[in-house]
Structure formats: C-alpha cells, structure tokens
Design a protein around this motif. Structure first.
Motif, mmCIF file in Angstrom:
data_model
loop_
_atom_site.group_PDB
_atom_site.id
_atom_site.type_symbol
_atom_site.label_atom_id
_atom_site.label_comp_id
_atom_site.label_asym_id
_atom_site.label_seq_id
_atom_site.Cartn_x
_atom_site.Cartn_y
_atom_site.Cartn_z
ATOM 1 N N HIS A 49 0.802 -1.287 0.062
ATOM 2 C CA HIS A 49 0.077 -0.025 -0.028
ATOM 3 C C HIS A 49 0.920 1.144 0.052
ATOM 4 O O HIS A 49 1.497 1.525 1.115
ATOM 5 C CB HIS A 49 -0.850 0.234 1.261
ATOM 6 N N SER A 50 0.828 2.214 -1.100
ATOM 7 C CA SER A 50 1.646 3.176 -1.232
ATOM 8 C C SER A 50 0.799 4.377 -1.690
ATOM 9 O O SER A 50 -0.495 4.269 -1.729
ATOM 10 C CB SER A 50 2.735 3.024 -1.978
ATOM 11 N N GLN A 51 1.222 5.207 -2.215
ATOM 12 C CA GLN A 51 0.565 6.476 -2.690
ATOM 13 C C GLN A 51 1.481 7.132 -3.845
ATOM 14 O O GLN A 51 2.762 6.940 -4.124
ATOM 15 C CB GLN A 51 0.770 7.896 -1.626
ATOM 16 N N ASN A 52 0.797 7.409 -4.953
ATOM 17 C CA ASN A 52 1.315 7.957 -6.332
ATOM 18 C C ASN A 52 1.148 9.549 -6.220
ATOM 19 O O ASN A 52 -0.031 9.813 -5.886
ATOM 20 C CB ASN A 52 0.783 7.187 -7.380
ATOM 21 N N LEU A 53 1.642 10.248 -6.665
ATOM 22 C CA LEU A 53 1.549 11.707 -6.856
ATOM 23 C C LEU A 53 0.533 11.893 -8.223
ATOM 24 O O LEU A 53 1.143 11.429 -9.491
ATOM 25 C CB LEU A 53 2.808 12.442 -6.989
ATOM 26 N N ASP A 54 -0.350 12.603 -8.120
ATOM 27 C CA ASP A 54 -1.048 12.868 -9.374
ATOM 28 C C ASP A 54 -0.700 14.310 -9.947
ATOM 29 O O ASP A 54 -1.016 15.335 -9.347
ATOM 30 C CB ASP A 54 -2.744 12.965 -8.937
ATOM 31 N N LYS A 55 -0.118 14.375 -10.997
ATOM 32 C CA LYS A 55 0.538 15.209 -11.254
ATOM 33 C C LYS A 55 -0.578 16.448 -11.889
ATOM 34 O O LYS A 55 -0.130 17.734 -11.704
ATOM 35 C CB LYS A 55 1.425 15.200 -12.745
ATOM 36 N N SER A 56 -1.614 16.077 -12.194
ATOM 37 C CA SER A 56 -2.662 17.178 -12.340
ATOM 38 C C SER A 56 -2.997 17.854 -11.323
ATOM 39 O O SER A 56 -3.484 19.138 -11.469
ATOM 40 C CB SER A 56 -3.547 16.500 -13.403
ATOM 41 N N THR A 57 -3.339 17.205 -10.097
ATOM 42 C CA THR A 57 -4.009 17.809 -8.945
ATOM 43 C C THR A 57 -2.643 18.088 -7.916
ATOM 44 O O THR A 57 -2.924 19.017 -7.114
ATOM 45 C CB THR A 57 -4.888 17.067 -8.345
ATOM 46 N N GLY A 58 -1.635 17.651 -8.172
ATOM 47 C CA GLY A 58 -0.624 17.668 -6.997
ATOM 48 C C GLY A 58 -0.720 16.974 -5.716
ATOM 49 O O GLY A 58 -0.026 17.222 -4.673
ATOM 50 N N GLU A 59 -1.841 16.154 -5.660
ATOM 51 C CA GLU A 59 -2.308 15.329 -4.695
ATOM 52 C C GLU A 59 -1.663 13.873 -4.737
ATOM 53 O O GLU A 59 -1.302 13.394 -5.758
ATOM 54 C CB GLU A 59 -3.805 15.342 -4.482
ATOM 55 N N TYR A 60 -1.357 13.562 -3.379
ATOM 56 C CA TYR A 60 -1.315 12.018 -3.517
ATOM 57 C C TYR A 60 -2.243 11.139 -3.404
ATOM 58 O O TYR A 60 -3.061 11.274 -2.408
ATOM 59 C CB TYR A 60 -0.161 11.794 -2.260
ATOM 60 N N LEU A 61 -2.393 10.093 -4.168
ATOM 61 C CA LEU A 61 -3.544 9.207 -4.179
ATOM 62 C C LEU A 61 -3.144 7.794 -3.960
ATOM 63 O O LEU A 61 -2.080 7.364 -4.045
ATOM 64 C CB LEU A 61 -4.328 9.145 -5.859
ATOM 65 N N PRO A 62 -3.932 7.004 -3.122
ATOM 66 C CA PRO A 62 -3.632 5.728 -2.622
ATOM 67 C C PRO A 62 -3.241 4.828 -3.780
ATOM 68 O O PRO A 62 -3.955 4.909 -5.050
ATOM 69 C CB PRO A 62 -4.925 5.511 -1.870
ATOM 70 N N PHE A 63 -2.323 3.853 -3.649
ATOM 71 C CA PHE A 63 -1.981 2.929 -4.545
ATOM 72 C C PHE A 63 -1.590 1.651 -4.242
ATOM 73 O O PHE A 63 -0.930 1.418 -3.329
ATOM 74 C CB PHE A 63 -0.921 3.370 -5.383
ATOM 75 N N ASP A 64 -2.454 0.625 -4.561
ATOM 76 C CA ASP A 64 -2.235 -0.686 -3.834
ATOM 77 C C ASP A 64 -1.697 -1.773 -5.074
ATOM 78 O O ASP A 64 -2.386 -1.808 -6.042
ATOM 79 C CB ASP A 64 -3.836 -1.137 -3.285
ATOM 80 N N GLU A 65 -0.900 -2.333 -4.554
ATOM 81 C CA GLU A 65 -0.056 -3.482 -5.513
ATOM 82 C C GLU A 65 -0.205 -4.780 -4.841
ATOM 83 O O GLU A 65 0.138 -5.110 -3.590
ATOM 84 C CB GLU A 65 1.224 -3.143 -5.875
ATOM 85 N N TRP A 66 -0.803 -5.760 -5.441
ATOM 86 C CA TRP A 66 -0.767 -6.991 -5.198
ATOM 87 C C TRP A 66 0.539 -7.968 -5.546
ATOM 88 O O TRP A 66 0.864 -7.765 -6.938
ATOM 89 C CB TRP A 66 -2.160 -7.997 -5.906
ATOM 90 N N LEU A 67 1.350 -8.449 -4.870
ATOM 91 C CA LEU A 67 2.605 -9.225 -5.164
ATOM 92 C C LEU A 67 2.497 -10.394 -5.393
ATOM 93 O O LEU A 67 3.239 -11.049 -6.245
ATOM 94 C CB LEU A 67 3.478 -8.720 -3.872
ATOM 95 N N CYS A 68 1.913 -10.976 -4.381
ATOM 96 C CA CYS A 68 1.856 -12.775 -4.382
ATOM 97 C C CYS A 68 0.781 -13.123 -3.413
ATOM 98 O O CYS A 68 0.129 -12.356 -2.843
ATOM 99 C CB CYS A 68 3.152 -13.155 -4.090
ATOM 100 N N GLY A 69 0.767 -14.304 -3.521
ATOM 101 C CA GLY A 69 -0.320 -15.040 -2.424
ATOM 102 C C GLY A 69 0.156 -14.875 -0.958
ATOM 103 O O GLY A 69 1.200 -14.323 -0.791
ATOM 104 N N PRO A 70 -0.740 -15.361 -0.026
ATOM 105 C CA PRO A 70 -0.229 -14.963 1.473
ATOM 106 C C PRO A 70 1.461 -15.574 1.650
ATOM 107 O O PRO A 70 1.566 -16.857 1.407
ATOM 108 C CB PRO A 70 -1.208 -15.965 2.284
ATOM 109 N N LEU A 71 2.006 -14.701 2.162
ATOM 110 C CA LEU A 71 3.427 -14.963 2.424
ATOM 111 C C LEU A 71 3.944 -14.551 3.880
ATOM 112 O O LEU A 71 3.832 -13.051 3.838
ATOM 113 C CB LEU A 71 4.332 -14.932 1.296
#
Length: 588
Positions: A49-71
């Motif tokens: 769970h991280s944040q990405n900068l929205d260049k159009s608004t200058g806001e940080y938006l939530p960004f969620d990445e699935w990496l693998c099964g339960p580990l």
C-alpha cells in the motif's frame, strides 16, 4: 418453489468482506482472505500500500499493488551462538491452499531476486510476474520479534534432537535451514510393517543385504561414538543384485530410487549430497561412472566429512561443508582397479575408507532366496519393496534410540564388539571397527523391534563378511602389498630392457634401472636408486625399502645400510639394492 412467497426472513443474508483496519502508507500487509480496504475489494495475499503523485492535481493518491499469495515472515532464524546463519522463517499458502514453510538463509537476499523467487515458485506460491522483484523487498523489510534456532544440516543437532528437512525427532526447538525448500529426500511411503515384511525379513540368511540395511542404520551412531564416516563397496558382475542391495539400504531413509545416487557426479556435487545426508547414508550406485582420476580424492572427502575450502567473493574463506555419513557403493570394478584405469594407484587410506566386498554369493549377491524362484526374482522383489515401503525404519531407529536413553553406552558396546574381530595390524583394526559399528546398529534394531531377525544374526553376518574382506585383501599393511606388487610388475615388464648382467656393465640397457646377477637361489635384481624409485612411484623410498625388507626381499645389505656395495668389472663401485623377486609375492 411455485405457490410460495419469498420474503426477507427466508433469504440468507450475504456476509460482507471483512474491512481492513486503517493503514499508514506506505506499508506491506498480508491478507489470508479477501478483504475490503477503503471501499476497494482486495484478493488474499501480500499487498504493498503506497501513494502516487497525481501530477494534474498535485495530490497523493492511494495506490495498492498485489505482489503474491499469502506469504508471512514468521521469525528470524540464527544459530545457537547468535553469531551466524541468520535467515527468515517464511510461511506461505500455495496454489493448492497448502501451508508450507521455508527457513530461508539471509545471504540469499544479497544476490539476485531470482534465487529466492525460483524456490517460492517451485513451492507453488502465486506471484505477480510484473512485480516479482518487490517480493524480496517485502521479505527484507520484515523484522519479526520471534527467534528460531537454525540447523544448517540434517542429523544430530544435540544429543537429544535429530533434525530432518520436514520433521524433528527428539527434544529441542530448531528448524532445518537451506538454500532450497524442496531438498527433502527423506520421504515416506507405505508402512513400517510393510518394509519389515518385504525387506527386513528377507535380510535373514543374506549377509550382503544385512550389510546394506544395517550400514544405513549405523549412520546415526557415528555422532555418538565420535567416528568419521566410511563405508563399503560391493564389487561384482552385472545383474548380480548389487543395485538391489543399494536400494534396500536407501529405503531405510527414503524412496529407494530417489534417495540413491550414482557416482556420475562431480566432487562438488557429491559434497552437497553428503551434507544433505548427514548422520545417515550416502548410497552411490555404479562406481564405473566416476572419473578414475578423481575417485581417490572423492573417497577421502566423503569419508573424512569435509568439503573443499573455497573463497567468497571478497576473497575470504567460506565455511566448508561438513558431514558424517556411512557410504555404501556398488560397481563392477573395485576401487584400486578403477583408479588404475586413470593411471592412479590406490592408497591404503582409501581402501580402508571404502572397503571392497565381493558379491560372489550362492545366487549372485544372495544366499537365501526365501522361497523365490531365483536371484533375479529376489532382486526384483527388493526393488519393488524399496519404492513401496520406505522412509520408516531410519526415523523409527532414532526414536527408539532416544527412548532407550543409553547413548552414552554406545562407545563401550562398540569396543566390546570390536574384541570379537581377529586383527593383526592397525588397518585391519580400523576395518573391524566399521564392521562392528554395523553389527551394533543391526543388533540394536533387532532389540528395538525394527529388524524382524533373531538376536545375533547381524553380529555373525558381519564377522563372516570381515573374514571375506580380510581374505580378499591379503595379509599385512595395504601399502606393503601395493609396493611389492609394483616392484614385481616392474621387473616383469622391464627385466630384460632396463637391466643388464652385472658381469657386463656396458651391456645394453635402455634408461638403466640397475643390473642382474645369478646366484644359486635364483636371479637377483640390483636396483640403482632412480630405478627403485621409478618401480614404486608415489611412495617414499624409505617406505619402499621397509616393505621389501619386511618379506625378506632385500637379499643383501651392508651393516647399517639398506644397500650393498657392488664392485663392477670396470672397476667402478656402486651402492645398489639387491632385490630377490621370488620374495615379492606376499603370502595369501
């Protein structure tokens, strides 16, 4: 459902997905089940769970990445001294929803992610291929509080704890830690009762089958009697049952075919296998597939239990692999014959560490067929049983040994058995001790109810095989016999070309090794120093003369010397070794 009215009371309500607790980005989270986070449904597994900068608004938006099964990273692993062998204890759920664990060495994090990912993928972990490198970042970022002792080899970890890749036997907490998670050859199939009926019972009356099975059981005793490894090499023609004997011994610890290995491997490869078989059995079939030039060094390494010293990337010495194993081998050639093919001469130390045992019994390798039609049928029955009922006898032997609680008495019991063996020199004593160790393991297994045989059966069989080995080897130290044979062979090959009559010192002799002279008892060969050194290459000259003198082959020598001064017809005087070839054949 015609004629029936459905209402809210008769409809089972849907269970909503669990709500994830609030998070502080960036972070990693592991979800065992589907979950809803901030209104978004997430599948089970490891999420970043991280944040990405929205260049159009200058806001940080939530960004969620699935990496693998339960580990999960459950604990930090390290040795008892807390000064090395650090790692991570991983728990994962694979594609078939099975829970698996892997004690992963930390040093793998220093390399490319592929090393770790290849193991996790082989265990069945579902992975997002595009984000696979981030899985190693996730593992490295976890610092659990729990600590677990790491065992980097199988076998005895303490006097009361025996470590295997997927099970521990005894008291104590530790876990097997390895670069790979799928190195477990200690698998089980069938039942112990099935193994006893189809292999154990067939050992009665078959010394070579007993040797294989009991040598396998003797592996765990090496730790308690404080002895290095070593073993036996069954020598015989093709299709006599040698490989079946190998499979029987392998079935004590695992699947007969899978636990067995062949000699067709490099020394480095065999080091890795031996370290995975620590305190058990290293079963190697077909010695003819080994490199004749390397086999001698490999035998020393396997028996002594120490791998080659190697340098790390920064030039410092890496810790060498270590192990204790009983070695059981087979082939159509003996060790010395195979080494001779590579232009090498076997040493006594090699011959004692891997003792040649002939497979010349009543029916190939067997003496009793237990009602079967022939040796082939008996061998086939052993082979089938080794892949049907396996992996039970060895672990059960460990359990009974721990329950018995008399491990401290094992050295005394071994010494008592050694006294039954007639020996005349140190080499025979070392051989006798190994036969006695096998006898000790076998008699313990009978007492534990693992081997369904009468008391004394293994002890008597090992005494018989010791005498067979002793008769085939000949009397005296092995080096003496090899030296005598080498000098006799040299005379047979070069007696007419590299020697000339002492009465005619100018006679033709290519690359002169000395002279010959006739006397009433027969011809003597008068070796010069280079000639005798050439005849027994690989041995110190003093050792050569000692062997020759021990059988009376030095026919003449001056006081305080091993040579005699010879005056030749041309007036020159030389000190020569007077060798009587008639004395070079050792008594049988």
């Amino acid at each position: 459902m015609a004629g029936r009215t459905m209402n809210a009371a008769t409809i089972a309500p849907l269970v909503p997905d669990a709500e994830a607790p609030a998070i502080e980005r960036p972070c990693y989270r592991v979800y065992e089940h589907a979950i809803t986070l901030e209104g978004i449904k997430l599948r089970p597994g490891v999420w970043h769970h991280s944040q990405n900068l929205d260049k159009s608004t200058g806001e940080y938006l939530p960004f969620d990445e699935w990496l693998c099964g339960p580990l999960h990273v459950e604990a930090v692993t390290r040795n008892e001294g807390q000064d090395g062998d650090y790692g991570r204890l991983l728990r994962l759920r694979n594609a078939d929803h099975r829970e698996l664990i892997w004690a992963m060495p930390n040093e793998l994090l220093a390399g490319k992610p592929d090393t770790i990912l290849s193991v996790l993928l082989s265990m069945g972990l579902d992975v997002d291929y595009q984000r696979r490198a981030k899985i190693c970042q996730y593992i490295a970022a976890q610092y659990p509080k729990d600590r677990v002792i790491a065992a980097t080899s199988t076998g005895w970890h303490t006097q009361s704890l025996f470590i295997m890749p997927r099970q521990n036997i005894g008291k104590g907490k530790a876990i097997f830690q390895s670069d790979a998670a799928n190195v477990d050859d200690f698998r089980r199939g069938g039942t112990l009762e099935g193994w006893q009926a189809n292999i154990g019972a067939l050992c009665e009356g078959n010394p070579l089958l007993l040797l294989s099975v009991c040598a396998s059981l003797a592996g765990p005793l090496l730790y308690h009697v404080q002895r290095q490894g070593g073993g036996f090499h069954i020598v015989g023609d093709s299709s006599t049952g040698k490989s079946s004997a190998i499979l029987a011994g392998a079935s004590v610890w695992g699947h007969g075919e899978d636990f067995k290995r062949t000699w067709r491997a490099t020394g480095n490869g065999l080091e890795g296998i031996a370290s995975q078989r620590n305190d058990t059995l290293l079963a190697l079939d077909e010695i003819g597939e080994a490199d004749p030039r390397e086999i001698g060094a490999v035998v020393y390494a396997m028996a002594n239990g120490t791998g080659k010293a190697r340098a790390s990337r920064n030039g410092s010495a890496r810790a060498a692999k270590r192990w204790r194993v009983m070695l059981f081998s087979s082939g159509e050639l003996g060790l010395s014959a195979l080494m001779a093919e590579g232009g090498k001469r076997s040493r006594a130390g090699q011959e004692i560490r891997l003792m040649d045992i002939p497979a010349r019994r009543t029916y190939g390798a067997w003496d009793s067929l237990h009602g079967m039609g022939g040796g082939r049928e008996f061998s086939d029955a052993i082979q089938r049983a080794s892949v049907t009922h396996y992996g039970h006898a060895g672990p059960e032997f460990i359990r009974k040994l721990l329950e018995d609680g008399n491990q401290d008495q094992l050295p005394t019991l071994l010494a008592t058995l050694c006294n039954l063996y007639p020996t005349t020199n140190g080499q025979e004593s070392r051989a006798a001790e190994r036969f006695a160790l096998v006898a000790l393991a076998g008699e313990l297994a009978i007492g534990f109810g693992i081997l369904p045989l009468p008391t004394g059966a293994v002890r008597n069989a090992m005494l018989e095989l010791f005498e067979v080995w002793r008769a085939g080897r000949g009397q005296g130290p092995s080096e003496d016999r090899q030296i005598l044979r080498a000098v006799a062979d040299f005379i047979a090959r070069h007696g007419d070309t590299r020697f000339s009559s002492a009465d005619d010192p100018q006679g033709e002799a290519r690359d002169r090794a000395g002279y010959w002279e006739d006397n009433p008892s027969g011809r003597l060969y008068l070796f010069n120093r280079p000639g005798l050194e050439d005849a027994a290459k690989g041995y110190d000259l003093g050792r050569v003369v000692l062997a020759l003198d021990s059988v009376g082959a030095v026919a003449k020598k001056d006081t305080g010397k091993q040579q005699a001064l010879k005056r030749l017809p041309d007036g020159t005087r030389q000190r020569l070794y007077f060798i009587d070839p008639a004395k070079l054949e050792p008594e049988s």
